[in-house]
Design an enzyme around this catalytic site. Structure first.
Site, PDB file in Angstrom:
ATOM      1  N   HIS A 277       4.176 101.463 -28.024  1.00 23.54           N
ATOM      2  CA  HIS A 277       2.689 101.522 -27.623  1.00 23.54           C
ATOM      3  C   HIS A 277       2.723 100.168 -26.653  1.00 23.54           C
ATOM      4  CE1 HIS A 277      -1.325  99.647 -28.911  1.00 23.54           C
ATOM      5  NE2 HIS A 277      -0.996  98.416 -29.592  1.00 23.54           N
TER       6      HIS A 277
ATOM      7  N   ASN B 147      -4.258  97.035 -23.473  1.00 25.76           N
ATOM      8  CA  ASN B 147      -3.988  98.234 -24.510  1.00 25.76           C
ATOM      9  C   ASN B 147      -5.686  99.141 -25.432  1.00 25.76           C
ATOM     10  OD1 ASN B 147      -4.137  98.215 -27.775  1.00 25.76           O
ATOM     11  ND2 ASN B 147      -3.136  96.328 -28.304  1.00 25.76           N
TER      12      ASN B 147
ATOM     13  N   CYS C  58      -3.079 100.085 -34.188  1.00 26.30           N
ATOM     14  CA  CYS C  58      -2.908 100.810 -32.596  1.00 26.30           C
ATOM     15  C   CYS C  58      -1.509 101.984 -33.240  1.00 26.30           C
ATOM     16  CB  CYS C  58      -1.960  99.706 -32.774  1.00 26.30           C
ATOM     17  SG  CYS C  58      -3.639  98.827 -31.919  1.00 26.30           S
TER      18      CYS C  58
END
Length: 325
Positions: free
Chosen positions: A252, A282, A119
């Site tokens: 993020h 996500n 990520c």
């Protein structure tokens, strides 16, 4: 004369198949897995996510985002002289998704490689591209985050399968006489490998062992808020700025609780944070460029504003990039 890099175009792409929480609850119910829209929203802030079709790969998503970023920059694929793709879900073990994307774009000849920091991947890739442009190794870089995390989810684990989605985001980074990317700060701590991982091993092109994502949610949450705060303060200190000097925080898009916690620690209001998590979940390395592109196209983020990008991911990896658009 000093040489810098600046973002001159953004693009993003989400695959057509959109699953709301209600859709996912129904699918999981057929497996005997109980959850609810309320449970998901309360714990994550996510209301929907997009899943790619079985025959669609990360490079396919990257291609769509890259074309839009090039269009926004007013450039052709042949103007690109560096391609970096941040992904944890490449099309194959090798070659790199960046090389596959390069061929699909028709940008053959320039350096092209993947960067895997989960990520945190886009922040890492943007920092690497900035360094190469500053050094004169490239003049016009295409930096993409692209993921098909739906391929590595355990749909018998309601704590993880509701979190992730597929998508891609891209930016075009061009050499500039004035600063665009101001500074970056990247870190990792390998002792936390086990709290977020896909523990299977690759052998002969096949995944052996456990091929799905595993996460210790509580451990990730506790570590994430602390390291995100550290990364933010590190880049601000390098630039001689304070949180109040930042126009937009683009983190993020992992979990709304992590995002809210980070904003509180930086003493920044949520009105200064770009949040798109609710609509795509996500998307790992794709989440920051997705959020950035959305904010640019909505007219929220404007040229000349100061942006703080920050990410945390498996590894454990984390980092931040401070820039002027």
């Amino acid at each position: 004369m000093r040489r810098y890099s600046r973002i001159i175009g953004t693009g993003s792409y989400l695959p057509p198949r959109r699953l709301t929480n209600a859709d996912l609850v129904a699918e999981l119910g057929q497996r005997g897995i109980e959850t609810s829209d309320e449970w998901i929203v309360e714990r994550t802030g996510i209301r929907a996510r997009h899943f790619a079709a079985p025959d669609v790969s990360s490079s396919d998503l990257a291609l769509q985002a890259a074309r839009l970023a090039l269009q926004a920059a007013g450039l052709q694929a042949t103007d690109i002289d560096l391609i970096i793709v941040a992904t944890s879900t490449p099309d194959m073990v090798f070659p790199a998704a960046a090389c596959i994307l390069q061929n699909k774009l028709g940008a053959n000849g320039c350096p092209a490689f993947d960067l895997q920091a989960v990520c945190s991947g886009f922040v890492y890739a943007l920092s690497v591209a900035d360094s190469m442009v500053r050094a004169g190794a490239a003049n016009c870089a295409l930096v993409v985050g692209a993921e098909v995390f739906s391929r590595i989810l355990d749909f018998n684990d309601r704590t993880t399968c509701v979190l992730f989605g597929d998508g891609a985001g891209a930016v075009v980074l061009q050499a500039s006489a004035t600063p665009g990317i101001l500074c970056s700060d990247l870190k990792a701590d390998g002792k936390h490998v086990g709290i977020l991982c896909v523990p299977g091993n690759v052998s002969g092109g096949q995944v052996l062992g456990d091929p799905v994502l595993k996460m210790d949610g509580q451990a990730v949450f506790k570590l994430a808020i602390g390291v995100l705060e550290q990364a933010a303060h590190a880049v601000l200190a390098k630039a001689g700025l304070k949180p109040a000097d930042v126009d937009w925080l683009i983190p993020h898009q992992a979990n709304i609780r992590i995002m809210q916690g980070t904003a509180r620690r930086l003493k920044m209001g949520m009105d200064k944070m770009v949040v798109t998590l609710d609509q795509h979940g996500n998307t790992s390395a794709a989440s920051i460029p997705l959020a950035l592109d959305h904010a640019v196209r909505m007219g929220r983020v404007k040229p000349g504003q100061t942006l703080l990008l920050q990410a945390v991911g498996g590894g454990f990896t984390w980092g931040a990039v401070l820039l002027k658009l």
